[in-house]
Design an enzyme around this catalytic site. Structure first.
Site, PDB file in Angstrom:
ATOM      1  N   ASP A  60       0.861  -1.185   0.000  1.00 25.38           N
ATOM      2  CA  ASP A  60       0.000   0.000   0.000  1.00 25.38           C
ATOM      3  C   ASP A  60       0.898   1.235   0.000  1.00 25.38           C
ATOM      4  O   ASP A  60       1.675   1.443   0.934  1.00 25.38           O
ATOM      5  CB  ASP A  60      -0.885  -0.043   1.256  1.00 25.38           C
ATOM      6  CG  ASP A  60      -1.856   1.125   1.312  1.00 25.38           C
ATOM      7  OD1 ASP A  60      -1.414   2.249   1.053  1.00 25.38           O
ATOM      8  OD2 ASP A  60      -3.041   0.916   1.621  1.00 25.38           O
ATOM      9  N   THR A  93      -3.205   5.607  -4.078  1.00 28.77           N
ATOM     10  CA  THR A  93      -2.120   6.314  -3.381  1.00 28.77           C
ATOM     11  C   THR A  93      -0.784   6.144  -4.106  1.00 28.77           C
ATOM     12  O   THR A  93       0.040   7.043  -4.085  1.00 28.77           O
ATOM     13  CB  THR A  93      -1.968   5.796  -1.930  1.00 28.77           C
ATOM     14  OG1 THR A  93      -1.923   4.375  -1.955  1.00 28.77           O
ATOM     15  CG2 THR A  93      -3.127   6.228  -1.076  1.00 28.77           C
ATOM     16  N   THR A  94      -0.589   4.980  -4.751  1.00 25.09           N
ATOM     17  CA  THR A  94       0.675   4.757  -5.480  1.00 25.09           C
ATOM     18  C   THR A  94       0.635   5.517  -6.807  1.00 25.09           C
ATOM     19  O   THR A  94       1.608   6.181  -7.177  1.00 25.09           O
ATOM     20  CB  THR A  94       0.874   3.248  -5.738  1.00 25.09           C
ATOM     21  OG1 THR A  94       0.720   2.556  -4.513  1.00 25.09           O
ATOM     22  CG2 THR A  94       2.244   2.965  -6.299  1.00 25.09           C
ATOM     23  N   ASP A 393      -9.236   0.217   2.111  1.00 23.15           N
ATOM     24  CA  ASP A 393      -9.244   0.666   0.709  1.00 23.15           C
ATOM     25  C   ASP A 393     -10.516   0.210   0.001  1.00 23.15           C
ATOM     26  O   ASP A 393     -11.147   0.974  -0.736  1.00 23.15           O
ATOM     27  CB  ASP A 393      -8.019   0.114  -0.047  1.00 23.15           C
ATOM     28  CG  ASP A 393      -6.754   0.888   0.298  1.00 23.15           C
ATOM     29  OD1 ASP A 393      -6.862   1.840   1.087  1.00 23.15           O
ATOM     30  OD2 ASP A 393      -5.673   0.541  -0.200  1.00 23.15           O
TER      31      ASP A 393
END
Length: 557
Positions: A60, A93-94, A393
């Protein structure tokens, strides 16, 4: 006569600004490179050592960057991006870090050619506006009542996570939980507060398949007097308090002077009567369970157990709120203000069970609960922590879809479509902004390129084939299947992304890139520690040169 000097100073200042911008770009690229390998379903995991010496195994993006301790201010602001993305939409998020890193990377060439950062930022802002317009064009509205579609979407969004190997389990849990706590606001709007009303309780032991969404609440508490009070009650009447059921102590130190011995007995009797009255006011409503956030004295415990009432004390405020939402009770501040409408009758079962070494209270089988608990079981603490992160998530994705039921293709197809459309539009952009605009279009290709790299396929061949298919902005649903690396139709493979996640990622990445490009000085306001007696004069603020910024430790050893 003095004009040349002014020009020289101006060019020196711009030169220095360019150095700082290059240093910032290098720092941002370093952060993007750390988590680039965690994008996609075939991504790598990272093992992190946290401050307390424990280990975290995750892919994550936000969880990884949260643990990093970076010295460079630009690198720190990149980490903030991922936190913002996580708080706003909970996913992507990445992607947002990779995209921001690429936007800055393509801007480096223009900084070297002495383009003014404002010109680049203007072009980027225009590109963002057009990218969002393309998203609106290719987005597909879905029916949130159709469970199959919802399941497919949540599965494709968490397909890149570690728990994708457990099949539909996490997607099922997240959809059940978010649907349960959704509240209608009218005018077709729904509010889903997953932080407040969904609690994840992790208990090591058992199998992951034993995880369930409880139609009610569970907490790590036992009844006050085991043996005297019932541990299982069907259709309980529940009263929730946030006042202590014990004698009121003085606000500050209180002295009482007694002249006769009988007065002492009277004083004790008054205390007992006070508690007895409080209990009588509660028992008037014939409750089966009394739960308070504060203390509960032995005497009150005696009166309650004598009346066959089970009691729980010192409960967390958040847990109390969840119980109120689940069983329809109202939290009362004073027992004398109790009314029949404050009693919770929505719960089907109150039960205290022993799991492992600890007792857990379950208030379950509620009628139309607006709060719930997800009980996670698993082999180890590390596994449970990772499952919880993935579950958060998944719940965020389900919440986004309930609030904004629009889909865009996953697997890099959206980015390729946006890139192709922006390249087409760049020919109509006038003036010097045309080149940064085109560069922004190319930067969007970073996401499919990274996906291809992480699948282990031939990147150049795959990217060329994809660009050919997307050449004129057609085939918007053609992308990369992250598991096999094949070029496929995302509709058929059911690889989707939530519109809200993509739009937020684009906005956050481009705005952050513009912010970092417009920094031309890094001024340190931190005083360096001096040796005693050395240099008593006022310290000057230090301006970072390129050399200093580059020497800063970007990545912790």
């Amino acid at each position: 006569m003095h004009a040349p000097v002014v020009v020289m100073q101006d060019s020196m200042k711009r030169e220095q600004g360019g150095k700082v911008q290059r240093a910032n770009i290098q720092a941002a690229k370093a952060v993007a490179d750390i988590i680039r390998t965690t994008l996609g379903p075939r991504s790598m995991l990272k093992m992190l050592l946290d401050a307390s010496g424990g280990i975290v195994v995750t892919n994550d993006g936000n969880a990884i960057l949260r643990e990093l301790d970076l010295a460079h201010p630009a690198a720190k602001s990149m980490i903030e991006l991922s936190r913002t993305q996580d708080e706003e939409v909970g996913d992507g998020t990445t992607s947002v870090i990779v995209l921001a890193g690429e936007m800055l990377h393509v801007a480096e060439a223009f900084i070297d050619k002495k383009y003014h950062p404002t010109v680049i930022c203007r072009a980027y802002a225009k590109a963002l506006e057009d990218a969002i317009a393309v998203l609106d064009k290719i987005a597909m509205t879905i029916d949130i009542e159709n469970r199959e579609t919802m399941l497919g979407l949540v599965k494709s969004c968490i397909g890149t996570k570690f728990t994708s190997q457990f099949g539909d389990l996490i997607a099922d849990l997240s959809i059940d939980a978010t649907r349960m706590v959704g509240v209608e606001l009218g005018q077709g709007l729904r509010e889903v507060d997953i932080k407040k009303y969904i609690k994840v309780e992790k208990i090591p032991g058992g199998q992951l398949e034993d995880s369930v969404v409880l139609k009610g609440v569970m907490m790590n508490k036992d009844i006050v007097a085991p043996g005297k009070m019932r541990r299982k009650i069907v259709n309980p009447r529940i009263i929730l308090l946030d006042s202590p059921l014990e004698y009121k102590k003085g606000e500050n130190q209180t002295n009482a002077e007694l002249l006769r011995e009988e007065d002492w007995t009277v004083l004790l009797k008054m205390e007992e009567e006070y508690i007895e009255n409080m209990c009588a006011q509660i028992l008037k409503f014939k409750p089966d369970v009394v739960i308070t956030e504060k203390g509960l004295s032995d005497l009150a415990c005696h009166y309650l157990s004598k009346a066959g009432v089970s009691a729980i004390r010192r409960l967390r405020k958040t847990d109390n709120n969840r119980i109120a939402k689940a069983c329809g009770a109202v939290i009362v501040n004073r027992p004398d203000e109790l009314q029949e409408s404050d009693v919770g009758t929505g719960a089907g079962l109150f039960e205290v069970k022993k799991i492992g070494d600890e007792f857990f209270t379950f208030i379950v089988d509620c009628k139309d609960p607006k709060a719930c608990t997800i009980l996670l079981r698993g082999a180890s603490k590390d596994l449970l922590n990772e499952v919880e992160r993935n579950l958060q998530d998944a719940m965020s994705v389900a919440r986004n879809i309930i609030k904004c039921p629009k889909l865009v293709p996953g697997g890099g197809a959206t980015e390729l479509t946006v890139s192709a459309m922006l390249k087409q539009k760049s020919s109509s952009v006038e003036g010097i902004e045309k080149w940064p605009y085109e560069a922004a279009a190319i930067a969007f290709e970073a996401i499919p390129r990274t996906l291809a790299q992480n699948c282990g396929v031939n990147v150049i061949r795959t990217m060329t084939a994809l660009q050919g298919k997307h050449a004129n902005g057609e085939n918007a649903w053609i992308g990369i299947d992250g598991n096999t690396g094949e070029i496929a139709d995302m509709k058929e493979r059911k690889i989707w992304d939530a519109y809200a996640v993509k739009a937020q990622a684009f906005k956050t990445a481009i705005e952050a890139a513009c912010l970092l490009l417009r920094i031309d000085d890094i001024v340190s306001g931190i005083k360096k520690k001096q040796a005693p007696g050395a240099g008593q004069g006022p310290s000057k603020p230090k301006i970072d040169e390129e050399g200093d910024a580059d020497n800063d430790q970007l990545i912790p050893e």
